[in-house]
Write a protein that holds these residues in place. Structure first.
Motif: not given
Length: 126
Positions: A23-31, A54-55, A102-107
């Motif tokens: 499933r798609v969690l987000a369509e608007d992804v900012e890094v 936000l990644v 983590a090596d990646t954190v997503v908000e």
């Protein structure tokens, strides 16, 4: 970009893996790719859209912490190592704290990570 969640659920009765779901969690992804954007995170924003993520990417897995100072809304935080979920936590506005490896954190907006569990995968797709 979009953020995709993949899981392979375990059948509680037989212990056999079931068909994986996606499933798609987000369509608007900012890094957050600069020191300033990583330091600010979601601070001083009044809200975020329902389909936003936000990644934060790091060079290696390590203990990563999050705080909710100056963030007036709840979020879901997901800690990842090589795309695999290590921890998921809902953080309260203003006072929430969380940490994990983590090596990646997503908000994400609160509720967006419902159903995301350790061992699942989450990845950013272009």
């Amino acid at each position: 970009m979009r953020l995709i969640h993949r899981s392979g659920a375990i059948d509680p009765e037989g212990g056999e893996p079931t068909a994986p779901s996606e499933r798609v969690l987000a369509e608007d992804v900012e890094v957050a790719d600069s020191a300033l954007s990583q330091a600010l995170g979601l601070m001083f924003r009044r809200s975020i859209p329902d389909d936003y993520a936000l990644v934060f990417r790091f060079d290696e897995a390590d203990s990563r912490s999050l705080h909710m100072a100056f963030v007036p809304f709840a979020i879901d935080a997901v800690w990842l190592v090589d795309g695999e979920v290590t921890k998921v936590k809902r953080l309260r506005p203003w006072i929430g704290l969380g940490w994990g490896t983590a090596d990646t954190v997503v908000e994400l907006p609160a509720g967006a990570a419902d159903g995301v569990e350790p061992g699942d995968t989450v990845e950013v797709e272009s």
